[in-house]
Enzyme design. Structure first.
Site, PDB file in Angstrom:
ATOM      1  N   GLU A 187      -3.295  -4.548  -2.139  1.00 54.27           N
ATOM      2  CA  GLU A 187      -3.382  -3.501  -3.158  1.00 54.27           C
ATOM      3  C   GLU A 187      -1.991  -2.973  -3.495  1.00 54.27           C
ATOM      4  O   GLU A 187      -1.684  -2.665  -4.642  1.00 54.27           O
ATOM      5  CB  GLU A 187      -4.281  -2.367  -2.664  1.00 54.27           C
ATOM      6  CG  GLU A 187      -5.728  -2.761  -2.438  1.00 54.27           C
ATOM      7  CD  GLU A 187      -6.400  -3.166  -3.744  1.00 54.27           C
ATOM      8  OE1 GLU A 187      -6.293  -2.417  -4.730  1.00 54.27           O
ATOM      9  OE2 GLU A 187      -7.020  -4.237  -3.783  1.00 54.27           O
TER      10      GLU A 187
ATOM     11  N   ARG B  23      -4.501   5.382  -6.794  1.00 53.63           N
ATOM     12  CA  ARG B  23      -4.968   5.038  -5.453  1.00 53.63           C
ATOM     13  C   ARG B  23      -5.422   6.220  -4.619  1.00 53.63           C
ATOM     14  O   ARG B  23      -5.553   6.115  -3.405  1.00 53.63           O
ATOM     15  CB  ARG B  23      -3.859   4.275  -4.712  1.00 53.63           C
ATOM     16  CG  ARG B  23      -3.561   2.914  -5.331  1.00 53.63           C
ATOM     17  CD  ARG B  23      -4.814   2.063  -5.373  1.00 53.63           C
ATOM     18  NE  ARG B  23      -4.620   0.818  -6.100  1.00 53.63           N
ATOM     19  CZ  ARG B  23      -5.596   0.044  -6.517  1.00 53.63           C
ATOM     20  NH1 ARG B  23      -6.846   0.391  -6.322  1.00 53.63           N
ATOM     21  NH2 ARG B  23      -5.339  -1.073  -7.150  1.00 53.63           N
TER      22      ARG B  23
END
Length: 549
Positions: free
Chosen positions: A89, A503
């Site tokens: 990620e 995030r």
């Protein structure tokens, strides 16, 4: 190697992540100085003596009206330990170091040939591949031994087209080309993408040119750029945080000044080493020939052209030439199959490399003659394989921004991730608008048991391969993404805000986000450190809906 297969007691299970701020140069005052210098010039230095609390309104204005560049004159470096899937990620959100799309990256082939592509083009090819229009026909030119002439024929669709016999090959090839031109096709053939490409990089101790494989090409968002111009006429447009190699080591582009030097592509005298003695060369040849049966399959692929050939048409090639690194001459990992034509071409180039005297490619200092703002535009970055993690951007040596622990150079430790009871297990809703809810006790037990069993078996297999002498870089392929790894991530406040906006979930966010919980755990800890360093900037970020400027 004396490693022995793992037993279950070696496996360590964790459900947390570690984030440590290892160094920083980041305060609210950094934002104020950068903003005021555009209007106050040298008088902005007077603000060093003033309390930044007086200027919270200015910081809030900059955040609200999306004036982003003042938030880039700072730096934070974090050490992060988390499961590998978390880092995947991270790689999608490179935090800080970026290049303009028209920056040309120097690529180097196995035989040492150089060519350039822009980083924007590399990004497109990396993610979409290449489409090439070719006639939908087979066939060509072959020698007709009975007639003693060259025969031209083409198969198109279900029909064979005989084009005749010719005295020379050129005439036959011309007939084939004419036929294909008269019978074009719109069929698209997807060619191999750039994923096997290597970049020209440099050994940071010797400054000698090397090769490194591209690991990823990333689009990093629209950002402010500066333009560096050197005495040799090279230019580099990048963000102020991008690391540039200098004679004194790595420095951020924004820290450089006119008169400083950067390391750039150049040449230097070749070391006056004697040629490889004939007796040693013969010995290397005998040793290499003895490994043909072991290292070349009955039908194998040429590592230079990518085509398949029977064993008798293949030779064992030294990937790193003997003339370049004698230490790898007797290293079996440095041998790969090569077809006879490719091997002959590469060997001829290596003979030239081995000649005494002349010049050799190496990085040399190049003085900076100009630095200026270069506007805002879409930016990109590369991740390249170690050990040097650098590449040439418009002829200047720059660094990639992502360094993760490598399983090539050390044995990976058996620490694996398993979620605890607080981790919600069940997803409800559709992508982009879903929520996670608590799982049942049975689901929690299944997840924990299945993960642990998988980890134990995978690590046991990894250890067995190491004990058998298999290279770490090969053996690591069996390990799951739940394995813990470590990395250093460097960013500035603006790029960190972009990362946190995507995030982390937050009640003040104008734009909702649905991050994976484990990457959110990392983001929360980075956010806490940043809030302590830059409280006014952090407050303005939240006040304005957690949207990065």
């Amino acid at each position: 190697m004396t490693d022995t297969p793992a037993d279950d007691s070696k496996i360590e299970l964790r459900s947390d992540v570690t984030v440590e701020l290892v160094k920083s140069s980041a305060t609210d005052s950094d934002v104020l100085f950068a903003a005021r210098v555009s209007t106050a010039g040298e008088q902005s230095l007077d603000e060093l003596k003033k309390d930044p609390e007086r200027s919270k309104g200015l910081i809030n204005y900059l955040m609200r009206d999306r004036h982003g560049s003042p938030f880039e004159h700072n730096s934070m470096t974090f050490f992060i330990s988390a499961p590998i899937f978390v880092f995947r990620e991270f790689m999608r959100h490179r935090v800080g170091w970026c290049l303009a799309g028209d920056t040309e990256i120097t690529l180097e082939s196995e035989s040492g040939n150089l060519r350039r592509r822009t980083i924007a083009e590399l990004y497109k090819l990396w993610h979409t591949g290449v489409e090439d229009r070719l006639p939908h026909s087979a066939g060509g030119v072959t020698w007709h031994s009975r007639a003693g002439k060259w025969m031209a024929q083409v198969r198109r669709g279900e029909s064979n087209h005989y084009l005749g016999l010719y005295e020379n090959r050129e005439a036959a090839e011309s007939a084939v080309a004419e036929f294909r031109e008269l019978h074009p096709s719109t069929r698209l053939r997807r060619l191999e993408s750039v994923r096997r490409n290597h970049v020209r990089c440099y050994d940071e101790e010797t400054m000698l040119a090397q090769r490194a494989r591209i690991v990823d090409v990333i689009q990093s968002g629209t950002k402010s750029l500066i333009k560096i111009t050197t005495a040799a006429g090279k230019t580099l447009r990048c963000t102020v945080d991008h690391a540039v190699f200098t004679p004194e080591g790595w420095r951020k582009a924004g820290e450089l000044a006119v008169g400083d030097a950067v390391m750039a592509a150049g040449t230097g005298p070749r070391p006056s080493e004697a040629l490889v003695p004939p007796s040693l060369r013969r010995g290397i040849g005998v040793w290499t020939a003895m490994r043909r049966q072991e290292l070349i399959k009955e039908v194998d692929t040429c590592h230079l052209c990518g085509h398949d050939f029977p064993r008798e048409q293949l030779a064992l090639d030294h990937v790193v030439p003997v003339a370049r690194d004698l230490a790898q001459a007797l290293d079996a990992k440095n041998l790969a199959p090569a077809c006879e034509p490719c091997h002959a071409v590469k060997s001829a180039g290596e003979q030239a490399l081995a000649q005494r005297g002349g010049k050799i490619a190496k990085a040399v200092p190049d003085r900076i003659v100009g630095i200026e703002d270069a506007g805002e535009e879409m930016t990109y970055d590369l991740s390249v394989e170690g050990p040097w993690h650098n590449f040439l951007a418009n002829g200047i040596v720059v660094h990639n921004s992502y360094n993760e622990e490598s399983g090539r150079y050390r044995e990976l430790q058996p620490v694996f991730y398993t979620p605890d009871e607080s981790r919600k297990l069940v997803q409800q809703g559709r992508p982009g608008k879903y929520v996670f809810v608590e799982g049942t006790a049975e689901q929690q037990e299944l997840v924990s048991r299945s993960m642990e069993e998988s980890y134990v078996e995978a690590y046991r297999t990894y250890q067995e391969m190491l004990a058998a002498g298999v290279a770490r870089e090969v053996a690591r392929a069996v390990l799951p993404v739940g394995l813990y790894s470590s990395m250093y991530a460097t960013c500035n406040a603006r790029s960190l805000m972009h990362f946190l906006g995507l995030r982390t979930q937050h009640e003040l966010a104008k734009v909702p986000s649905f991050p994976q919980r484990e990457i959110e755990m990392v983001g929360e800890k980075m956010e806490a450190e940043w809030a302590r360093l830059m409280p006014l900037t952090y407050a303005a970020f939240n006040t304005n809906g957690r949207v990065a400027p």
